[in-house]
Write an enzyme that holds these catalytic residues in place. Structure first.
Site, PDB file in Angstrom:
ATOM      1  N   ASP A 203      11.203 -28.873  18.215  1.00  0.00           N
ATOM      2  CA  ASP A 203       9.773 -28.838  17.908  1.00  0.00           C
ATOM      3  C   ASP A 203       9.001 -28.200  19.050  1.00  0.00           C
ATOM      4  O   ASP A 203       7.951 -27.593  18.819  1.00  0.00           O
ATOM      5  CB  ASP A 203       9.272 -30.252  17.602  1.00  0.00           C
TER       6      ASP A 203
HETATM    7  C1  LIG Z   1      13.165 -26.194  12.118  1.00  0.00           C
HETATM    8  S1  LIG Z   1      12.241 -27.294  13.047  1.00  0.00           S
HETATM    9  C2  LIG Z   1      12.626 -28.776  12.341  1.00  0.00           C
HETATM   10  C3  LIG Z   1      12.313 -29.915  13.266  1.00  0.00           C
HETATM   11  O1  LIG Z   1      11.154 -30.606  12.791  1.00  0.00           O
HETATM   12  C4  LIG Z   1      11.557 -31.915  12.474  1.00  0.00           C
HETATM   13  O2  LIG Z   1      10.560 -32.859  12.703  1.00  0.00           O
HETATM   14  P1  LIG Z   1       9.624 -33.348  11.463  1.00  0.00           P
HETATM   15  O3  LIG Z   1      10.538 -33.578  10.295  1.00  0.00           O
HETATM   16  O4  LIG Z   1       8.985 -34.613  12.011  1.00  0.00           O
HETATM   17  O5  LIG Z   1       8.636 -32.229  11.247  1.00  0.00           O
HETATM   18  C5  LIG Z   1      12.746 -32.173  13.381  1.00  0.00           C
HETATM   19  O6  LIG Z   1      12.359 -32.438  14.702  1.00  0.00           O
HETATM   20  C6  LIG Z   1      13.454 -30.875  13.248  1.00  0.00           C
HETATM   21  O7  LIG Z   1      14.405 -30.569  14.231  1.00  0.00           O
END
Ligand SMILES: CSC[C@H]1O[C@H](OP(=O)(O)O)[C@H](O)[C@@H]1O
Length: 352
Positions: free
Chosen positions: A246
């Site tokens: 992220d």
């Molecule tokens: C391709 S980035 C995906 C990244 O985002 C996810 O977090 P969230 O589901 O809370 O938006 C997770 O950290 C992933 O690695």
């Protein structure tokens, strides 16, 4: 089964409501930045690249309806709306970097007297629309570089087993995915024996979304509970861990879904290479190290309930950070669309 997280035609934006997956496939119309903020904040759309793309497209949809002829007012309103969108979720950096780029573009177009208000809108909206195309191109490059690097690190032509965490596929991006894009490329190379995906408590992105994508594409996979990673590595040879990001700090420290840090520690103990797959739009060179990354804390209800069903004792306190930071020392390589880099070599890719 739909893996298209974003449906866009100029003037019309719909997102797949990921809170209803895997049981229901329902698209939600996004009419402007207020809708954009809500679907991002509620995690109906999530994933660092998808957050940036949907946020910016929600602005494009709203701007198309704006019949203002004053570029200076348009520029001012654009800056306010982008700063509002960035506030929807604080940890993923992609939307912050996209907002900075778009504010610079708005300043340039506003100051250029040869640019009419209509031309301003056309060029601004086209720039945002190109984010969709570029994200998929970047993900395919990440997939190829990651596949090549992982296969090169192995002797012979043995089949490989990998582990991934959270969801980093078509549902977290404009398509193909980052870490899951590497897995898709490994699968295409016919060298992938098996994928282990963690359920990823508390919001179960792994069980609900990654499992959904892997089953959809008939990629051999097994779902495990987050607390099984050490036991799995003890009984099975895992050749690599591949996760998303992220926000990657300048020294390679990486913020990713909660639970990533402990997977990296277990991987180190078991001598399993640990890769972060992320486009350059996830790298924040303005932050020297990961301890400067703001970690979003989310509502207790995401832990105490599954949907509307309560699973935790009423009255218990909760701590629900959505991300943790994996130090660069635990990361083998960062897979980007420009190649694979050691964490301490990120400055090389950012100047490429
Ligand atoms: C391709 S980035 C995906 C990244 O985002 C996810 O977090 P969230 O589901 O809370 O938006 C997770 O950290 C992933 O690695």
């Amino acid at each position: 089964m739909s893996l298209e997280s974003i449906k866009y035609q100029r003037g019309n934006l719909e997102i797949l409501d990921q809170l209803l997956l895997p049981l229901q496939t329902r698209y939600i119309k996004v009419l402007g930045v207020e809708d954009g903020w809500k679907v991002i904040n509620k995690m109906q759309v999530r994933g660092a690249p998808a957050i940036a793309i949907v946020g910016c497209l929600s602005l494009a949809v709203e701007l198309l309806k704006d019949d203002s002829s004053d570029k200076k007012i348009m520029r001012q309103e654009i800056e306010g709306k982008l700063n509002y969108l960035v506030s929807a979720r604080p940890t993923a950096v992609n939307i912050k970097l996209a907002a900075e780029e778009l504010i610079n573009l708005a300043n340039t177009l506003s100051a250029d007297e040869t640019v009419s208000a209509d031309n301003f809108k056309e060029r601004f909206i086209s720039f945002i629309e190109n984010m969709l195309v570029k994200d998929i191109e970047d993900n395919k490059a990440i997939g190829n570089f990651g596949c090549e690097a992982i296969l090169k690190s192995l002797e012979g032509d043995s089949q490989i087993r990998v582990l991934t965490h959270c969801n980093t596929g078509s549902l977290a991006t404009a398509g193909f995915g980052t870490a899951l894009g590497v897995i898709r490329s490994l699968n295409k190379s016919k060298r992938l024996e098996h994928v282990y995906c963690t359920e990823t408590r508390p919001y179960n992105q792994g069980a609900r979304l990654t499992a959904y994508e892997l089953v959809h594409e008939k990629i051999p996979a097994t779902l495990i509970v987050d607390s099984m990673v050490a036991a799995l590595m003890h009984v099975r040879k895992i050749n690599a861990v591949i996760v998303g990001a992220d926000r990657v700090a300048a020294n390679g420290d990486t913020a990713n879904k909660i639970g990533t840090y402990q997977i990296a520690i277990v991987a180190k103990y078991h001598n399993v290479p640990f890769y972060v797959a992320a486009p350059l739009t996830s790298i924040d060179m303005s932050l020297k190290s990961g301890d400067r990354i703001k970690i979003e804390e989310r509502p207790d209800k995401e832990m105490t309930h599954i949907g509307e069903f309560r699973i935790a004792a009423p009255g218990i306190n909760c701590w629900n950070p959505s991300f943790d930071v994996t130090p660069a020392s635990l990361i083998t390589g960062i897979i980007t669309e420009k190649g694979v880099f050691a964490p301490d070599k990120l400055h090389e890719v950012m100047n490429k």
